[in-house]
Structures are given as structure tokens and as C-alpha cells.
Design an enzyme around this catalytic site. Structure first.
Site, short mmCIF file in Angstrom:
data_model
loop_
_atom_site.label_atom_id
_atom_site.label_comp_id
_atom_site.label_asym_id
_atom_site.label_seq_id
_atom_site.Cartn_x
_atom_site.Cartn_y
_atom_site.Cartn_z
N ARG A 175 -7.13 -19.11 25.36
CA ARG A 175 -7.54 -19.68 26.65
C ARG A 175 -8.88 -19.14 27.15
NH1 ARG A 175 -2.61 -17.00 29.75
NH2 ARG A 175 -2.55 -19.00 30.82
N TYR A 219 3.15 -11.85 36.28
CA TYR A 219 2.17 -10.93 35.71
C TYR A 219 2.03 -11.14 34.21
CZ TYR A 219 0.12 -6.60 33.98
OH TYR A 219 -0.67 -5.69 33.33
N ASP A 236 10.40 -20.22 35.57
CA ASP A 236 9.78 -21.35 36.28
C ASP A 236 10.85 -22.34 36.74
OD1 ASP A 236 7.28 -20.25 35.67
OD2 ASP A 236 7.19 -21.31 33.76
#
Length: 316
Positions: free
Chosen positions: A107, A168, A259
Site C-alpha cells: 500500500r 492499530y 469490523d
């Protein structure tokens, strides 16, 4: 009654995952999909009946097309600037053993890391019922951090509830940098989620989950939910303490379970459910997410929530 709408922003990447157990040099195939903490939460919310908008930045590449296609197919409103000068990020997920997963991220310099304040339409934030952010996006770059803070400022000025999942990621920044950012964001938020290990970056040596929740709440949030994995969760909401055990399942892939938990809690919060019901839905959704490979594919619809407690395994 006005239907609540959630806005979330962050990086969604393409995801290539192994279709069998083993290390990458010895497996024969990969399956292509997508994943990202904020869009995972958006999918969980949408499947539970809460309209959601995802804001991000993608490359003008086929992987960016894939992200848009999948999110739109899930019923999510997508606001994504297409960046011709950066590629959509990529994750590789390796199942080294049947019980362990390793995720590799590609990324650096991605389109998602180039998210800017200009990518955010203030009207989308001001008209929302809730803004959801995570600790991943401010770690990606300074401009992405500025975008998160701008969104939070817009929400607070408009009286919009702000939800924050610490999320985190040690590969993105040091514990010290993360702790500084978390300590700045937590007081700006109404609902805060995190694992006990993540909250330790801010609370220090506290070990009991409810003590951690009280310490975080003292910074400002009215709702603090501590995710404990297979041990369930605890919560401190408006000064009242709650505990909820996990739903036991035979987990296949735990990535995305947190999530699902967050999205389900927020869905029930926005629907006016009690705290006990919110936590019950959250641990159930988290369990569902563990039952299939992939970050979000197993997230339940509201009509499916009772399935894990059903005595009859076949529904007709």
C-alpha cells in the site's frame, strides 16, 4: 422517521487470498476480492439495514473498478476519487496453517494513502447520522490524517455522532506515534472501540477490561466497547458496565470479525436497541464473519442473526 445514514472513509484495497492452506510458494491458486476496515464496517451496516456511504480514493485501474463494483453491489453509496497517478492498494492473505492467517500489504504510495480533505463533501458528513473512522487511515499519510480530522470536525460541528475503532496496525506506525494520535482522537469521539491491547497504548498498564473502559471513558467518549475476541466483550455506556461472552464457532478466517462486530453494534445503536441487544448482535455478527474465508463475505443479514442459535441445522 428519518432513516439513519452512516458515512465512513478510508482505504479499501484489492485482496488476493489463498484458496488452500499453505505458504504462497506451495499453493496453486489465489482468489481475488476486496477488503478494508472501513468498507467492511459499511458492508456490515448495510446488510443490517443501515444505509451507508464509503468515501475513499482509488486508482484508475481494474482493481479500483473491482472495489467500486463490489461495494455498489452491496448497496453502499460510493464516493471515490479516481487517481491516475497512483495504484489501488493490494493485500495478500496466506493461510499458513488451518488456524493461522498472515496478511501482506502492498500500500505504500497507494491511491488510498493519497486521500485528501478535498475528497470529502461536507454535505455528506453534515447530513449523516453517524461518522465512522478508524486508526488505520490517519496512519497512511499526513494528508489522509488531515482528511480524517476534517471529517471529525465537520461531524462535531453538525452534531453528528462520531464512532472510532482504534484498529492499530504495527506495520504502519510505531506504538508511540499511534498512542499520540489515539489520545488526540478519542476525546473527539462519542463511541470508541478497541481491543484491550490497542487501548493499552493509551491507558498504560491497566489489565482488567472494565478498568480500561473506565480509563478511556474518562477521556470523553460516552460509549467505550472493549473487544476481547474469543472472550467476547465488555462495554461502558453512559457510566453503566456491560459484559457479553462470544458466540462459540469453529472459525475458518477471523479477519474482519472485529469490523463485523463494530458494524453490528452501530446498526443496533442507530436502530434504538438496548445496549444488551447491541452487544448480542455484535458478537453474533463477529462470529458469522469467522465462518467463511474472506474479510466481509460472511457478515450476516438481520434475517440470519438467529441461525447460530438454531437447533435445526436445515431450514426449509
Amino acid at each position: 422517521m428519518t432513516v439513519p445514514t452512516v458515512v465512513t472513509l478510508g482505504e479499501t484495497m484489492a485482496l488476493a487470498r489463498a484458496t488452500e492452506v499453505g505458504s504462497f510458494p506451495h499453493i496453486g491458486a489465489l482468489q481475488l476480492g476486496i477488503g478494508g476496515a472501513e468498507s467492511n464496517v459499511a458492508i456490515a451496516l448495510t446488510r443490517l439495514g443501515i444505509p451507508t456511504r464509503w468515501i475513499g480514493r482509488l486508482g484508475t485501474d481494474s482493481l479500483g473498478d473491482l472495489v467500486v463494483r463490489e461495494l455498489v453491489a452491496e448497496g453502499i453509496a460510493v464516493t471515490a476519487e479516481r487517481d491516475p497517478d497512483a495504484q489501488t492498494g493490494l493485500m495478500l492473505k496466506e493461510r499458513r496453517t488451518a488456524a493461522s492467517t498472515k496478511v501482506w500489504y502492498y500500500r505504500a504510495g497507494s491511491a488510498g494513502s493519497r486521500l485528501t480533505v478535498g475528497d470529502i463533501d461536507p454535505g455528506h458528513i453534515r447530513s449523516a447520522s453517524l461518522l465512522h473512522i478508524t486508526g488505520i487511515t490517519p496512519a497512511l499519510s499526513q494528508n489522509a490524517r488531515e482528511a480524517v480530522h476534517a471529517a471529525v470536525d465537520l461531524a462535531r460541528d453538525a452534531g453528528v455522532t462520531v464512532s472510532f475503532d482504534l484498529n492499530y496496525r504495527s506495520a504502519l506506525w510505531s506504538p508511540e506515534r499511534a498512542a499520540t494520535e489515539f489520545a488526540e482522537l478519542i476525546p473527539l469521539c462519542d463511541i470508541v472501540f478497541g481491543g484491550d491491547d490497542e487501548f493499552a497504548l493509551v491507558t498504560g498498564a491497566l489489565t482488567h477490561p472494565l478498568e480500561i473502559a473506565h480509563a478511556v471513558s474518562a477521556l470523553g467518549p460516552r460509549q467505550v466497547i472493549v473487544k476481547l475476541g474469543i472472550d467476547g466483550c465488555v462495554a461502558l455506556v453512559d457510566g453503566a458496565e456491560y459484559e457479553r461472552p462470544a458466540v462459540p464457532v469453529q472459525a475458518i478466517d477471523t479477519v474482519g470479525a472485529g469490523d463485523a462486530f463494530v458494524g453490528a453494534y452501530l446498526a443496533d445503536f442507530l436502530s434504538g436497541a438496548s445496549v444488551d441487544d447491541r452487544l448480542a448482535t455484535a458478537v453474533t455478527a463477529g462470529a458469522f464473519a469467522c465462518l467463511v474465508p474472506g474479510d466481509w463475505e460472511g457478515m450476516p443479514r438481520r434475517s440470519e442473526l438467529a441461525m447460530l442459535g438454531a437447533r435445526e441445522p436445515v431450514q426449509r
